[in-house]
Design an enzyme around this catalytic site. Structure first.
Site, short mmCIF file in Angstrom:
data_model
loop_
_atom_site.label_atom_id
_atom_site.label_comp_id
_atom_site.label_asym_id
_atom_site.label_seq_id
_atom_site.Cartn_x
_atom_site.Cartn_y
_atom_site.Cartn_z
N HIS A 124 1.03 0.49 11.73
CA HIS A 124 0.47 1.44 11.07
C HIS A 124 -0.46 2.93 10.74
O HIS A 124 -1.44 2.59 10.67
CB HIS A 124 1.29 1.30 9.42
CG HIS A 124 1.54 2.22 8.46
ND1 HIS A 124 2.12 3.34 8.58
CD2 HIS A 124 1.05 2.10 7.27
CE1 HIS A 124 2.01 4.06 7.54
NE2 HIS A 124 1.90 3.30 6.81
N ASN B 252 -1.79 8.91 6.93
CA ASN B 252 -0.35 8.63 6.68
C ASN B 252 1.03 8.90 6.55
O ASN B 252 1.19 9.71 5.30
CB ASN B 252 -0.43 7.36 4.90
CG ASN B 252 0.83 5.94 5.07
OD1 ASN B 252 1.45 6.55 5.87
ND2 ASN B 252 0.54 5.61 4.65
N CYS C 189 6.98 2.38 4.16
CA CYS C 189 6.10 2.76 5.40
C CYS C 189 7.45 2.22 6.61
O CYS C 189 7.28 2.75 7.87
CB CYS C 189 4.69 2.58 5.60
SG CYS C 189 4.36 4.10 4.46
N1 COA Z 1 -12.05 11.21 -3.44
C1 COA Z 1 -13.61 10.80 -4.47
N2 COA Z 1 -13.24 9.72 -4.96
C2 COA Z 1 -12.31 8.88 -4.88
C3 COA Z 1 -10.72 9.17 -4.24
C4 COA Z 1 -10.73 10.79 -3.45
N3 COA Z 1 -9.96 10.99 -2.78
N4 COA Z 1 -9.74 8.43 -4.34
C5 COA Z 1 -10.89 7.75 -5.39
N5 COA Z 1 -11.65 7.60 -6.00
C6 COA Z 1 -12.61 7.20 -6.66
C7 COA Z 1 -11.64 5.60 -7.34
O1 COA Z 1 -11.65 6.49 -8.40
C8 COA Z 1 -13.33 4.93 -7.06
O2 COA Z 1 -13.72 5.54 -8.80
P1 COA Z 1 -14.63 4.29 -9.74
O3 COA Z 1 -15.36 3.37 -8.71
O4 COA Z 1 -15.11 4.85 -10.16
O5 COA Z 1 -13.20 4.14 -9.75
C9 COA Z 1 -13.81 4.94 -6.03
O6 COA Z 1 -13.28 6.54 -5.74
C10 COA Z 1 -13.60 3.51 -5.05
O7 COA Z 1 -12.47 3.55 -5.07
P2 COA Z 1 -11.75 2.45 -4.71
O8 COA Z 1 -10.77 2.05 -4.18
O9 COA Z 1 -13.16 1.26 -4.90
O10 COA Z 1 -12.24 2.68 -3.14
P3 COA Z 1 -11.73 2.52 -2.31
O11 COA Z 1 -13.09 2.32 -0.78
O12 COA Z 1 -11.09 0.95 -1.96
O13 COA Z 1 -10.79 3.31 -0.66
C11 COA Z 1 -9.02 3.62 -0.73
C12 COA Z 1 -9.80 3.83 -1.67
C13 COA Z 1 -7.47 4.31 -1.43
C14 COA Z 1 -9.03 4.99 0.10
C15 COA Z 1 -8.19 2.76 -0.33
O14 COA Z 1 -8.05 1.44 -0.90
C16 COA Z 1 -7.23 2.50 -0.01
O15 COA Z 1 -6.80 3.22 1.74
N6 COA Z 1 -6.02 1.71 -0.01
C17 COA Z 1 -4.91 1.42 0.63
C18 COA Z 1 -3.49 2.24 0.17
C19 COA Z 1 -3.29 3.16 0.93
O16 COA Z 1 -2.97 2.47 2.83
N7 COA Z 1 -1.64 2.96 1.06
C20 COA Z 1 -0.62 3.55 1.38
C21 COA Z 1 0.34 2.09 1.58
S1 COA Z 1 1.67 2.61 2.94
#
Ligand code: COA
Length: 308
Positions: free
Chosen positions: A230, A260, A94
């Site tokens: 970003h 993203n 990214c």
């Molecule tokens: N819809 C519904 N549920 C989802 C889901 C979706 N699209 N994606 C993940 N979940 C679930 C997970 O499986 C998890 O379930 P579990 O508790 O039964 O295991 C639950 O939601 C919560 O997951 P968690 O990781 O605590 O959620 P979060 O609040 O951290 O949000 C992200 C998840 C991915 C949105 C967040 O961690 C994030 O944005 N991370 C950074 C990612 C990023 O920026 N990447 C690019 C870098 S360049």
């Protein structure tokens, strides 16, 4: 979001609450990073006139989704516009476009190039696992294009901070030729990510890299007119904003409409803030990005509204 909820177990409500994303754009089956890169460059020509490309002697294109491993996607762009220029790709996830900007600035400063067409273009939809709700909802496709060349005294880039921590490779990766990381852990066929780990890293590094870039420019955070981060997740942007104690009106965010877009994300956000009149000539901007590597980049620049 509603379309994606037809494919995987998710909902508009979940995606909006956890990420701030409502929409994203995906390329058609026969469109790739080169097509978007050419399109972004054509938009630049439409805005500034065909002379905008006169004298371009280098094309640097940042992407994690090149059309091919050989040739560089930058060479496809060079050929399309028949530029008398060198051309190479930058793969730095990214923050790739910001790495490309830093390289372009260094080429110009050293005199090795005069005018650098600097592109970020990523078709992440091509490398996503369409069955993985944890990544599918986050990414979109997009491209940005900019010219980097000498500017009048006082304008331009005032600092760059580039960083990487390869220990974090396990948190966000995808296979290419090798099937494992150096420690033997397997690389997946499509993008895989540990969202929670990346989230924590992102909030930490957005704030530290921002402070570092401002200090390196001998400035204060209060001097910054716009913070252009970003666009990965609105919660990450807002957590960084809050830790930096920046007022919300100084933060440029359009993650809601594009998701993203990887290497294109900072450039697309800048373009929109220029188009709606927020960013003006002489404004000091703080750009910051992070991603796989793990890696990051930040920069302070004074915007020069050049007419070509
Ligand atoms: N819809 C519904 N549920 C989802 C889901 C979706 N699209 N994606 C993940 N979940 C679930 C997970 O499986 C998890 O379930 P579990 O508790 O039964 O295991 C639950 O939601 C919560 O997951 P968690 O990781 O605590 O959620 P979060 O609040 O951290 O949000 C992200 C998840 C991915 C949105 C967040 O961690 C994030 O944005 N991370 C950074 C990612 C990023 O920026 N990447 C690019 C870098 S360049």
């Amino acid at each position: 979001n509603h379309d994606l909820a037809q494919l995987v177990e998710t909902s508009d409500e979940w995606v909006v609450t956890r990420t701030g994303i409502r929409e994203r754009r995906f390329t058609a089956e026969d469109e790739f990073a080169s097509h978007m890169a050419i399109h972004a460059t054509e938009n630049m020509i439409a805005k500034h006139g065909p002379q905008v490309l006169d004298g371009v002697d280098l094309v640097i294109l940042a992407t994690s989704t090149p059309d091919a491993l050989l040739p560089a996607t930058a060479a496809i762009v060079q050929n399309h516009f028949k530029l008398k220029a060198g051309a190479f790709d930058v793969i730095a996830a990214c923050p790739g476009w910001m790495y490309a900007l830093s390289a372009a600035a260094a080429y110009v400063k050293s005199g090795m190039a005069k005018k650098v067409l600097t592109i970020g273009s990523d078709a992440l939809s091509k490398i996503l696992n369409w069955e993985d709700r944890g990544t599918l909802v986050l990414f979109g496709d997009g491209a940005c294009a900019a010219i980097v060349e000498a500017v009048p005294e006082g304008y331009g880039f005032k600092s760059f901070v580039l960083g990487a921590d390869g220990e974090g490779a396990k948190h966000l990766n995808m296979r290419c030729i090798n099937t494992t990381l150096p420690d033997g852990s397997p690389l997946t066929e499509k993008v895989s990510m540990n969202g929670r780990e990346v989230f924590k890293f992102a909030v930490r590094v957005m704030s530290s890299a921002t402070r570092e870039a401002v200090a390196k420019a001998n400035m204060q955070l209060t001097d910054i007119a716009y913070f252009v981060p970003h666009q990965a997740n609105f919660r990450i942007i807002d957590a960084a904003r809050s830790s930096l104690e920046l007022p919300p009106e100084k933060v440029v965010s359009n993650v809601e409409r594009y998701g993203n877009t990887s290497a294109a994300s900072v450039g697309i956000a800048m373009r929109e803030a220029l188009d709606d009149g927020r960013i003006k000539d002489g404004d000091d901007l703080l750009l910051v990005s992070f991603g796989a590597g793990l890696s990051w980049a930040s920069s302070v620049m004074r915007w020069h509204a050049k007419t070509f």
